[in-house]
Enzyme design. Structure first.
Site, mmCIF file in Angstrom:
data_model
loop_
_atom_site.group_PDB
_atom_site.id
_atom_site.type_symbol
_atom_site.label_atom_id
_atom_site.label_comp_id
_atom_site.label_asym_id
_atom_site.label_seq_id
_atom_site.Cartn_x
_atom_site.Cartn_y
_atom_site.Cartn_z
ATOM 1 N N THR A 1 0.813 -1.215 0.000
ATOM 2 C CA THR A 1 0.000 0.000 0.000
ATOM 3 C C THR A 1 0.847 1.266 0.000
ATOM 4 O OG1 THR A 1 -1.623 -1.246 1.285
ATOM 5 C CG2 THR A 1 -1.895 1.133 1.239
ATOM 6 N N TYR B 1 5.434 -11.910 6.174
ATOM 7 C CA TYR B 1 4.393 -11.345 5.303
ATOM 8 C C TYR B 1 4.106 -12.367 4.192
ATOM 9 C CZ TYR B 1 2.156 -7.863 2.173
ATOM 10 O OH TYR B 1 1.311 -7.176 1.345
ATOM 11 N N LYS C 1 1.547 -12.033 8.802
ATOM 12 C CA LYS C 1 0.522 -11.226 8.131
ATOM 13 C C LYS C 1 -0.058 -12.152 7.079
ATOM 14 C CE LYS C 1 0.003 -7.133 5.202
ATOM 15 N NZ LYS C 1 -0.917 -7.821 4.305
ATOM 16 N N THR D 1 -2.272 -12.911 4.325
ATOM 17 C CA THR D 1 -3.102 -12.348 3.251
ATOM 18 C C THR D 1 -3.485 -13.489 2.312
ATOM 19 O OG1 THR D 1 -1.902 -10.269 3.471
ATOM 20 C CG2 THR D 1 -3.294 -10.516 1.525
ATOM 21 N N GLU E 1 -11.864 -7.056 2.658
ATOM 22 C CA GLU E 1 -13.260 -7.332 2.294
ATOM 23 C C GLU E 1 -13.814 -8.582 2.995
ATOM 24 O OE1 GLU E 1 -10.373 -7.173 0.665
ATOM 25 O OE2 GLU E 1 -10.846 -7.076 -1.463
HETATM 26 C C1 HMN Z 1 0.270 -3.984 2.419
HETATM 27 O O1 HMN Z 1 1.241 -4.735 2.328
HETATM 28 O O2 HMN Z 1 0.346 -2.787 2.248
HETATM 29 C C2 HMN Z 1 -1.121 -4.461 2.736
HETATM 30 O O3 HMN Z 1 -1.198 -4.918 4.006
HETATM 31 C C3 HMN Z 1 -1.663 -5.379 1.779
HETATM 32 C C4 HMN Z 1 -3.130 -5.619 2.092
HETATM 33 O O4 HMN Z 1 -3.302 -6.984 2.377
HETATM 34 C C5 HMN Z 1 -3.954 -5.179 0.920
HETATM 35 N N1 HMN Z 1 -3.597 -5.996 -0.221
HETATM 36 C C6 HMN Z 1 -3.061 -5.454 -1.298
HETATM 37 O O5 HMN Z 1 -2.949 -4.259 -1.451
HETATM 38 C C7 HMN Z 1 -2.610 -6.394 -2.345
HETATM 39 C C8 HMN Z 1 -5.435 -5.217 1.204
HETATM 40 O O6 HMN Z 1 -5.676 -4.270 2.203
HETATM 41 C C9 HMN Z 1 -6.259 -4.876 -0.045
HETATM 42 O O7 HMN Z 1 -5.846 -3.633 -0.587
HETATM 43 C C10 HMN Z 1 -7.730 -4.828 0.294
HETATM 44 O O8 HMN Z 1 -8.128 -6.054 0.833
HETATM 45 C C11 HMN Z 1 -8.586 -4.483 -0.943
HETATM 46 O O9 HMN Z 1 -8.584 -5.547 -1.862
#
Ligand code: HMN
Length: 287
Positions: free
Chosen positions: A45, A133, A161, A163, A188
């Site tokens: 991000t 991560y 983390k 994901t 989401e």
């Molecule tokens: C990061 O590394 O900045 C975030 O923690 C990543 C985070 O998991 C986001 N994933 C990505 O940007 C790929 C989510 O917040 C994501 O933006 C959100 O679920 C919307 O799809």
């Protein structure tokens, strides 16, 4: 290390330099208005993988200066270049970051042992706590339970983390490692992550909806799932638009509409389109 962590955006000037004033405003907004429990600095991000080492250090330093000890801070230092990752890790540790996090090395198809050795070197050189991560959708690295077992047993590894939408894996991991921290990475479905025993979440959309994520997190502790689902569903109305027009671009636009300088994107990311701006305006009442 529990609760809601915002994956911090980085405001840039048009020439790609850090917009320090904007960055400080975004940090303040997250702490004072969103009420999140911590910040994840230097993640996807933050457009981190597009930045020079010096710029990454500048961000770590500005954020720490603004935050002091008000909330927990995690520095994402992962880089394919191990020397850079170590230097960043030492830098953030000296600044007083509560923990480090590193993305699993990507692009090349590294073996599991190579990835494990990468973490070992980082941990030994920095001496700080480490949050792995794991984001298989972007890195292609998808640890099995057995591999997670080895990684979680490395010294100083305090958690992951996570994901991923593999809820069975999340539940199994938390049962095997109740003392480790699992922070869920898909905004989401963060309610589902918390119901499946995640210790909280890290996400981009919390820059503008952190208050809602905190509410969901609290409602899950109180076992009020229906109320939490209502909030999640409202958040998803917004996230749907964000995904369609660019998540980071939309977050910066929302901040701008709230009077906070979210700044520009870093090249080669493009700015939000005219249509995107119109669509974002329409969902502001939900935020
Ligand atoms: C990061 O590394 O900045 C975030 O923690 C990543 C985070 O998991 C986001 N994933 C990505 O940007 C790929 C989510 O917040 C994501 O933006 C959100 O679920 C919307 O799809």
């Amino acid at each position: 290390m529990k609760g809601i962590f915002t994956a911090l955006i980085t405001p840039f000037h048009g020439d790609g330099k850090i917009n320090e004033k904007g960055l400080r405003q975004v940090v303040r907004h997250n702490i004072d208005k969103m009420g999140v429990h911590g910040l994840y600095v230097g993640g996807s991000t933050g457009e981190n993988f597009l930045l020079s080492k010096e710029t990454k250090k500048e961000i770590f330093s500005i954020v720490k200066e603004e935050v002091g000890t008000q909330v927990k801070l995690i520095a994402q230092i992962g880089s394919l270049n191990i020397e850079e990752a170590i230097e960043l890790g030492k830098y953030a540790t000296d600044l007083g970051y509560d923990a480090l996090s590193s993305v699993t090395p990507y692009y090349y198809k590294f073996s599991f042992n190579e990835i494990k050795n990468y973490y070992l070197q980082l941990i030994e050189a920095t001496g700080n706590k480490m949050i792995i991560y794991s984001i298989p959708v972007l890195t292609g690295v998808n640890f099995s339970l057995g591999e997670f077992d080895q990684i979680l047993n490395l010294p100083n590894v305090i958690g992951v983390k996570f994901t991923d939408s593999d809820f069975v894996k999340l539940e199994r991991l938390k049962r095997l490692y109740p003392e480790k921290t699992f922070l869920f990475g898909f905004d989401e479905i963060m309610l589902a992550g918390c119901v499946f025993n995640a210790d909280g979440a890290i996400g981009s959309t919390y820059n503008v909806m952190g208050d809602k994520a905190v509410a969901i997190y609290n409602l899950v502790q109180e076992e009020k799932i229906k109320e939490a689902m209502e909030i999640q569903s409202n958040m998803n109305q917004v996230i749907e638009v964000m995904i369609q027009h660019g998540v980071y671009q939309s977050i910066k636009e929302i901040l701008k509409l709230k009077g906070i300088d979210g700044g520009h994107m870093k090249f080669p990311f493009s700015e939000l389109s005219g249509e995107g701006k119109e669509e974002v305006k329409k969902i502001m009442e939900l935020i």
